[in-house]
Design a protein around this motif. Structure first.
Motif, PDB file in Angstrom:
ATOM      1  N   VAL A   1      -6.440  12.558   2.139  1.00 39.56           N
ATOM      2  CA  VAL A   1      -5.570  11.292   1.811  1.00 39.56           C
ATOM      3  C   VAL A   1      -6.336  10.569   0.736  1.00 39.56           C
ATOM      4  CG1 VAL A   1      -5.039   9.480   3.099  1.00 39.56           C
ATOM      5  CG2 VAL A   1      -5.107  11.434   4.383  1.00 39.56           C
ATOM      6  N   ARG A   2      -5.394  10.180   0.065  1.00 40.82           N
ATOM      7  CA  ARG A   2      -5.621   9.100  -0.979  1.00 40.82           C
ATOM      8  C   ARG A   2      -4.960   7.711  -0.618  1.00 40.82           C
ATOM      9  NH1 ARG A   2      -8.071  10.594  -5.643  1.00 40.82           N
ATOM     10  NH2 ARG A   2      -8.662   8.613  -5.129  1.00 40.82           N
ATOM     11  N   LEU A   3      -5.677   6.601  -0.846  1.00 44.40           N
ATOM     12  CA  LEU A   3      -5.176   5.284  -0.668  1.00 44.40           C
ATOM     13  C   LEU A   3      -4.785   4.362  -1.836  1.00 44.40           C
ATOM     14  CD1 LEU A   3      -7.566   4.389   2.528  1.00 44.40           C
ATOM     15  CD2 LEU A   3      -5.282   5.582   2.468  1.00 44.40           C
ATOM     16  N   PHE A   4      -3.930   3.807  -1.866  1.00 46.13           N
ATOM     17  CA  PHE A   4      -3.483   2.682  -2.922  1.00 46.13           C
ATOM     18  C   PHE A   4      -3.126   1.511  -2.443  1.00 46.13           C
ATOM     19  CE2 PHE A   4      -2.987   7.162  -4.463  1.00 46.13           C
ATOM     20  CZ  PHE A   4      -4.047   7.122  -5.295  1.00 46.13           C
ATOM     21  N   PHE A   5      -3.854   0.574  -2.966  1.00 46.97           N
ATOM     22  CA  PHE A   5      -3.329  -0.957  -2.657  1.00 46.97           C
ATOM     23  C   PHE A   5      -3.100  -1.696  -3.881  1.00 46.97           C
ATOM     24  CE2 PHE A   5      -6.292   0.688   0.624  1.00 46.97           C
ATOM     25  CZ  PHE A   5      -5.739   0.542   1.850  1.00 46.97           C
ATOM     26  N   SER A   6      -2.110  -2.586  -3.424  1.00 45.23           N
ATOM     27  CA  SER A   6      -1.968  -3.807  -4.478  1.00 45.23           C
ATOM     28  C   SER A   6      -2.050  -5.197  -3.682  1.00 45.23           C
ATOM     29  CB  SER A   6      -0.592  -3.568  -5.137  1.00 45.23           C
ATOM     30  OG  SER A   6      -0.161  -4.590  -5.702  1.00 45.23           O
ATOM     31  N   ALA A   7      -3.258  -5.981  -4.371  1.00 42.42           N
ATOM     32  CA  ALA A   7      -3.276  -7.328  -3.759  1.00 42.42           C
ATOM     33  C   ALA A   7      -3.755  -8.298  -4.748  1.00 42.42           C
ATOM     34  CB  ALA A   7      -4.335  -7.295  -2.602  1.00 42.42           C
ATOM     35  N   PRO A   8      -3.115  -9.401  -4.768  1.00 43.62           N
ATOM     36  CA  PRO A   8      -3.522 -10.403  -5.799  1.00 43.62           C
ATOM     37  C   PRO A   8      -4.685 -10.989  -5.947  1.00 43.62           C
ATOM     38  CG  PRO A   8      -2.240 -11.350  -4.125  1.00 43.62           C
ATOM     39  CD  PRO A   8      -2.295  -9.939  -3.855  1.00 43.62           C
ATOM     40  N   ALA A   9      -5.347 -11.121  -6.792  1.00 42.52           N
ATOM     41  CA  ALA A   9      -6.717 -11.598  -7.075  1.00 42.52           C
ATOM     42  C   ALA A   9      -6.927 -12.910  -6.174  1.00 42.52           C
ATOM     43  CB  ALA A   9      -7.219 -11.858  -8.599  1.00 42.52           C
ATOM     44  N   GLU A  10      -5.901 -13.648  -6.377  1.00 40.12           N
ATOM     45  CA  GLU A  10      -5.916 -14.792  -5.521  1.00 40.12           C
ATOM     46  C   GLU A  10      -5.991 -14.906  -4.035  1.00 40.12           C
ATOM     47  OE1 GLU A  10      -2.006 -14.111  -7.183  1.00 40.12           O
ATOM     48  OE2 GLU A  10      -3.901 -14.580  -8.061  1.00 40.12           O
TER      49      GLU A  10
ATOM     50  N   GLY B   1      -2.993  -4.277  10.477  1.00 42.07           N
ATOM     51  CA  GLY B   1      -1.557  -4.111  10.009  1.00 42.07           C
ATOM     52  C   GLY B   1      -1.668  -2.860   8.968  1.00 42.07           C
ATOM     53  N   MET B   2      -2.674  -3.211   8.091  1.00 47.62           N
ATOM     54  CA  MET B   2      -3.026  -2.197   6.917  1.00 47.62           C
ATOM     55  C   MET B   2      -3.452  -1.046   7.410  1.00 47.62           C
ATOM     56  SD  MET B   2      -5.153  -4.340   3.991  1.00 47.62           S
ATOM     57  CE  MET B   2      -5.192  -5.826   4.185  1.00 47.62           C
ATOM     58  N   LEU B   3      -4.212  -0.869   8.466  1.00 48.20           N
ATOM     59  CA  LEU B   3      -4.787   0.324   8.940  1.00 48.20           C
ATOM     60  C   LEU B   3      -3.760   1.225   9.719  1.00 48.20           C
ATOM     61  CD1 LEU B   3      -6.934   2.529   9.500  1.00 48.20           C
ATOM     62  CD2 LEU B   3      -7.556   1.172  11.434  1.00 48.20           C
ATOM     63  N   GLY B   4      -2.893   0.246  10.186  1.00 49.75           N
ATOM     64  CA  GLY B   4      -1.477   0.927  11.004  1.00 49.75           C
ATOM     65  C   GLY B   4      -0.605   1.706  10.246  1.00 49.75           C
ATOM     66  N   ARG B   5      -0.472   0.789   9.094  1.00 53.72           N
ATOM     67  CA  ARG B   5       0.545   1.485   8.079  1.00 53.72           C
ATOM     68  C   ARG B   5       0.126   2.668   7.282  1.00 53.72           C
ATOM     69  NH1 ARG B   5       2.614  -2.762   9.313  1.00 53.72           N
ATOM     70  NH2 ARG B   5       4.717  -3.472   8.973  1.00 53.72           N
ATOM     71  N   VAL B   6      -1.412   2.693   7.113  1.00 46.35           N
ATOM     72  CA  VAL B   6      -1.777   3.919   6.466  1.00 46.35           C
ATOM     73  C   VAL B   6      -1.749   5.085   7.270  1.00 46.35           C
ATOM     74  CG1 VAL B   6      -4.243   4.911   5.998  1.00 46.35           C
ATOM     75  CG2 VAL B   6      -3.457   2.528   5.005  1.00 46.35           C
TER      76      VAL B   6
ATOM     77  N   LEU C   1       1.096  -1.192  -0.109  1.00 44.14           N
ATOM     78  CA  LEU C   1      -0.099  -0.017  -0.004  1.00 44.14           C
ATOM     79  C   LEU C   1       0.750   1.331   0.049  1.00 44.14           C
ATOM     80  CD1 LEU C   1       0.012   1.552   3.083  1.00 44.14           C
ATOM     81  CD2 LEU C   1      -1.201  -0.410   3.597  1.00 44.14           C
ATOM     82  N   VAL C   2       0.063   2.332  -0.477  1.00 40.67           N
ATOM     83  CA  VAL C   2       0.811   3.802  -0.264  1.00 40.67           C
ATOM     84  C   VAL C   2      -0.093   4.753  -0.001  1.00 40.67           C
ATOM     85  CG1 VAL C   2       0.904   4.153  -2.876  1.00 40.67           C
ATOM     86  CG2 VAL C   2       2.613   5.291  -1.385  1.00 40.67           C
ATOM     87  N   THR C   3      -0.065   5.597   0.621  1.00 37.52           N
ATOM     88  CA  THR C   3      -0.720   6.854   0.674  1.00 37.52           C
ATOM     89  C   THR C   3      -0.359   8.120  -0.017  1.00 37.52           C
ATOM     90  OG1 THR C   3       0.124   7.465   2.947  1.00 37.52           O
ATOM     91  CG2 THR C   3      -1.750   5.944   3.073  1.00 37.52           C
ATOM     92  N   GLU C   4      -1.189   8.820  -0.565  1.00 33.50           N
ATOM     93  CA  GLU C   4      -0.759  10.493  -1.006  1.00 33.50           C
ATOM     94  C   GLU C   4      -1.375  11.293   0.130  1.00 33.50           C
ATOM     95  OE1 GLU C   4      -1.593  10.629  -4.997  1.00 33.50           O
ATOM     96  OE2 GLU C   4      -0.174   8.996  -5.619  1.00 33.50           O
TER      97      GLU C   4
END
Length: 146
Positions: free
Chosen positions: A73-82, A132-137, A60-63
């Motif tokens: 805040v803008r949020l961007f995530f990369s997670a595999p379809a599987e 963990g995702m929320l904490g990093r955001v 993930l990355v925030t802008e």
């Protein structure tokens, strides 16, 4: 639910209004709706931060547009379809937090997964991934908003 932003409160209402099985379906649908990364990140995955608490590979990355509490805040995530559960968690955070101010994002309580009623449907290990995702955001927002 005045301690969470309206979009996130609406998601909590949606999740808690249905059965445990339907919560899983809703989670999967949100994962399918997760936007693709814009080219600036898709072509440069090294700009995204991994979330090692997740069982599946997610980045993930925030802008942050502007400075201080009113920065957007803008949020961007990369997670595999599987990894549909992980994508669902990212979808919840994207739909519930994207476009909010830095102050609103930083004020989101850490027990979002529990409020969604997902503890009844998802293993504690997977719930730790969402935390963990929320904490990093939040950490990225703090760093970038100043």
């Amino acid at each position: 639910m005045s301690d969470v932003p309206p979009a996130l409160a609406a998601l909590i209402d949606d999740f808690t209004a249905v059965s445990t099985q339907d919560r899983l379906q809703l989670l999967l649908e949100l994962g399918q709706e997760l936007p693709e990364l814009p080219e600036r990140y898709a072509d440069h995955p090294e700009l995204l931060e991994p979330v090692p608490e997740c069982q599946s590979p997610i980045f993930l990355v925030t802008e942050v547009e502007g400075q201080g509490e009113q920065a957007r805040v803008r949020l961007f995530f990369s997670a595999p379809a599987e990894a549909p559960t992980t994508r669902g968690f990212a979808g919840i955070l994207h739909e519930g937090l994207d476009g909010l101010t830095a102050a609103e994002v930083l004020d989101v309580p850490g027990d979002v997964a529990n409020r969604l009623g997902l503890a009844e449907a998802i293993s504690p290990l997977r719930l730790r991934g969402m935390a963990g995702m929320l904490g990093r955001v939040k950490r990225q927002v703090r760093e970038k908003a100043g």
